[in-house]
Design an enzyme around this catalytic site. Structure first.
Site, PDB file in Angstrom:
ATOM      1  N   LYS A 266     -10.701  -0.712  10.267  1.00 53.34           N
ATOM      2  CA  LYS A 266     -10.897  -1.933   9.463  1.00 53.34           C
ATOM      3  C   LYS A 266     -11.240  -3.124  10.356  1.00 53.34           C
ATOM      4  O   LYS A 266     -11.447  -4.231   9.888  1.00 53.34           O
ATOM      5  CB  LYS A 266      -9.638  -2.245   8.653  1.00 53.34           C
ATOM      6  CG  LYS A 266      -9.323  -1.178   7.596  1.00 53.34           C
ATOM      7  CD  LYS A 266      -8.114  -1.566   6.781  1.00 53.34           C
ATOM      8  CE  LYS A 266      -7.429  -0.390   6.150  1.00 53.34           C
ATOM      9  NZ  LYS A 266      -7.968  -0.001   4.859  1.00 53.34           N
TER      10      LYS A 266
ATOM     11  N   HIS B  83       0.867  -1.183   0.000  1.00 58.02           N
ATOM     12  CA  HIS B  83       0.000   0.000   0.000  1.00 58.02           C
ATOM     13  C   HIS B  83       0.905   1.235   0.000  1.00 58.02           C
ATOM     14  O   HIS B  83       2.024   1.181   0.522  1.00 58.02           O
ATOM     15  CB  HIS B  83      -0.827  -0.055   1.287  1.00 58.02           C
ATOM     16  CG  HIS B  83      -1.907   0.968   1.406  1.00 58.02           C
ATOM     17  ND1 HIS B  83      -1.667   2.265   1.807  1.00 58.02           N
ATOM     18  CD2 HIS B  83      -3.238   0.879   1.203  1.00 58.02           C
ATOM     19  CE1 HIS B  83      -2.811   2.927   1.865  1.00 58.02           C
ATOM     20  NE2 HIS B  83      -3.785   2.111   1.496  1.00 58.02           N
TER      21      HIS B  83
ATOM     22  N   CYS C  24      -4.731   2.467  -3.633  1.00 58.84           N
ATOM     23  CA  CYS C  24      -3.479   2.985  -3.039  1.00 58.84           C
ATOM     24  C   CYS C  24      -2.335   1.999  -3.226  1.00 58.84           C
ATOM     25  O   CYS C  24      -1.504   1.823  -2.324  1.00 58.84           O
ATOM     26  CB  CYS C  24      -3.656   3.300  -1.552  1.00 58.84           C
ATOM     27  SG  CYS C  24      -4.794   4.641  -1.256  1.00 58.84           S
TER      28      CYS C  24
ATOM     29  N   ASP D 134       2.907  -4.771   8.127  1.00 61.26           N
ATOM     30  CA  ASP D 134       1.723  -3.929   7.948  1.00 61.26           C
ATOM     31  C   ASP D 134       0.505  -4.840   8.086  1.00 61.26           C
ATOM     32  O   ASP D 134       0.183  -5.605   7.178  1.00 61.26           O
ATOM     33  CB  ASP D 134       1.791  -3.259   6.574  1.00 61.26           C
ATOM     34  CG  ASP D 134       0.530  -2.468   6.264  1.00 61.26           C
ATOM     35  OD1 ASP D 134      -0.411  -2.497   7.079  1.00 61.26           O
ATOM     36  OD2 ASP D 134       0.484  -1.838   5.192  1.00 61.26           O
TER      37      ASP D 134
ATOM     38  N   GLN E 225      -4.640  -5.116   6.877  1.00 67.71           N
ATOM     39  CA  GLN E 225      -5.632  -6.042   6.329  1.00 67.71           C
ATOM     40  C   GLN E 225      -5.706  -7.354   7.107  1.00 67.71           C
ATOM     41  O   GLN E 225      -6.729  -8.036   7.048  1.00 67.71           O
ATOM     42  CB  GLN E 225      -5.314  -6.357   4.854  1.00 67.71           C
ATOM     43  CG  GLN E 225      -5.488  -5.177   3.926  1.00 67.71           C
ATOM     44  CD  GLN E 225      -6.924  -4.670   3.862  1.00 67.71           C
ATOM     45  OE1 GLN E 225      -7.876  -5.407   4.092  1.00 67.71           O
ATOM     46  NE2 GLN E 225      -7.082  -3.404   3.549  1.00 67.71           N
TER      47      GLN E 225
HETATM   48  N1  PMP Z   1      -1.757  -0.816   4.589  1.00 65.91           N
HETATM   49  C1  PMP Z   1      -2.707  -1.553   4.006  1.00 65.91           C
HETATM   50  C2  PMP Z   1      -2.366  -2.933   3.501  1.00 65.91           C
HETATM   51  C3  PMP Z   1      -3.990  -1.044   3.858  1.00 65.91           C
HETATM   52  O1  PMP Z   1      -4.938  -1.770   3.266  1.00 65.91           O
HETATM   53  C4  PMP Z   1      -4.272   0.265   4.338  1.00 65.91           C
HETATM   54  C5  PMP Z   1      -5.650   0.873   4.185  1.00 65.91           C
HETATM   55  N2  PMP Z   1      -6.234   0.693   2.935  1.00 65.91           N
HETATM   56  C6  PMP Z   1      -3.253   0.975   4.956  1.00 65.91           C
HETATM   57  C7  PMP Z   1      -2.006   0.405   5.063  1.00 65.91           C
HETATM   58  C8  PMP Z   1      -3.465   2.347   5.494  1.00 65.91           C
HETATM   59  O2  PMP Z   1      -4.392   2.351   6.514  1.00 65.91           O
HETATM   60  P1  PMP Z   1      -4.970   3.731   7.091  1.00 65.91           P
HETATM   61  O3  PMP Z   1      -5.427   4.523   5.897  1.00 65.91           O
HETATM   62  O4  PMP Z   1      -6.083   3.316   7.970  1.00 65.91           O
HETATM   63  O5  PMP Z   1      -3.860   4.401   7.820  1.00 65.91           O
END
Ligand code: PMP
Length: 411
Positions: free
Chosen positions: A231, A128, A369, A205, A208
């Protein structure tokens, strides 16, 4: 096709989520955008209301009853996160705004302290943007180099070259536990063991993975783990950085301000103990407490039962998707979480998303993203359905009928 009933009462669970009862464009809402954010159960919504109506005051400061009560609730939420991740110590749990802020914190503290010109940060090609850009910024600031583990056409990491990418200049390996764009669950145990064999710390990270897998940071032996509350059926604006005590202790603070200090004079400041050293300013008090309520709610259902149900939904969706002519699944790793990313021949994912919305079906359409993933698969975007604990087999069928309707409309 098999439709195993979940180990929990799905109808009753659905009734815990008020928003699932509403209609969108005159259709019952079919919410399949859980990888972006999950809906909130009444337990979480009520918790926030109760905090503001009955318990609210600032934390860690007051001698008065409400401040002490709110501080207790806040610190109990930390214990709940500690339990969720099976961290050794409560003070290894740092509250931040979300996964993004947690990674930026590590980049700007651990990174600024340990990384110099010519050093390397290793990430993967399925990250991401939150796990790319903070490292690029660090590299710009320090003259370090960003290296990338490539992926295969099924959306798995190419680990045969990992040992060569882990060099004596590598200062950190930062990798998604589960990809948001592909659904791939990475073999993080192997990756961590190989990095640790060379003394290289690993950040996972978990944005997910935490809602879908049972995570044990001690068994994984990861050095940092990050996730976002929103999430995990909890509020937005609250998330977690887990770090091993020894690493967090050695890291300088990130933001300066109240709460992160022990003593301040104009000459010098003495910093507070963990975890407060990293929690400058008034935190998101009610949201943190409500994250604890979300963890209790999930514990009540059982994370294993949730994972099993979501897996059934993904299998059912994948089987049906494979029968639709012109549908290409992006991300076909054998180990996957409940994410189905796909494209349709000659139909832009934004059109798929917009037309499905007309039928009350909420999916994601875009680059998620993860633009480098889109570049790798040579698509501008994908449509992505992602499942949560409250989704049903009927909703998967509604999605598949919706996709067929989109194809019919485009002729
Ligand atoms: N890493 C991953 C794998 C994600 O899916 C996301 C959110 N789509 C993020 C980081 C970022 O999370 P946040 O926008 O809640 O900070």
């Amino acid at each position: 096709m098999s439709r195993p009933a979940p180990r929990y009462d799905l109808a009753s669970i659905r009734s815990d989520f008020p928003i699932l009862g509403r209609t969108i464009n005159r259709h019952p809402l079919v919410y399949l955008d859980n990888a972006a954010s999950t809906q909130k159960p009444r337990a979480v919504i009520d918790c926030i209301r109760r905090v503001y109506e009955e318990e609210y005051a600032n934390v860690h400061r007051g001698v008065h009853t409400l401040s002490q009560r709110c501080t207790d609730l806040f610190e109990t939420a930390r214990e709940k996160v500690q339990g969720l991740l099976h961290a050794r110590h409560g003070h290894e749990i740092v509250f931040v705004r979300g996964a993004t802020e947690a990674i930026n914190l590590v980049a700007q503290t651990y990174g600024r302290q340990k990384v110099g010109a010519g050093d390397e940060i290793l990430i993967t090609a399925m990250e991401h943007h939150s796990n790319i850009v903070p490292w690029q910024m660090l590299c710009e600031q320090t003259g370090a180099v960003l290296k990338v583990i490539p992926i295969t056409p099924t959306g798995e990491l190419r680990l045969e070259g990992l040992d060569a990418l882990l060099t004596e200049r590598t200062r950190l390996l930062s990798v998604a536990h589960m990809s948001n764009a592909l659904g791939t669950i990475n073999p993080v145990e192997t990756i961590i063991a190989r990095a640790h064999a060379k003394g290289i710390p690993v950040l996972l990270d978990g944005a997910q993975s935490v809602p879908h897998l049972r995570v044990d940071v001690q068994a994984l032996d990861c050095d940092f783990y990050v996730f976002s509350g929103h999430k995990l059926y909890g509020p937005s604006g609250i998330g977690v950085l887990y770090g091993k005590e020894s690493l967090l202790k050695a890291m300088p603070p990130w933001q300066g301000g109240g709460d992160m200090i022990r003593r301040v004079t104009f000459d010098r400041t003495e910093y507070n103990d963990l975890p407060y050293k990293f929690e400058a300013g008034t935190p998101s008090i009610a949201d943190t407490i409500a994250l604890g309520a979300a963890i209790d709610y999930l514990d009540g259902i059982g994370l294993d039962a949730i994972a099993e149900h979501e897996h059934g939904l993904l299998r059912h969706a994948t089987e049906q998707a494979l029968e639709i002519p012109g549908l290409r699944i992006i991300g076909t790793a054998p180990q996957k979480g409940a994410i189905l990313s796909f494209t349709l021949d000659h139909i832009h994912p934004h059109d798929i998303g917009t037309l499905l919305d007309q039928l009350g079906i909420a999916i994601r359409a875009g680059h998620h993203c993860a633009m480098p993933v889109m570049d790798f698969f040579e698509v501008p975007a994908t449509a992505r359905a992602s499942f949560g604990l409250y989704n049903t087999y009927e909703e998967v069928d509604i999605l598949m009928n919706g996709i067929r309707e989109v194809i019919r409309l485009f002729g």
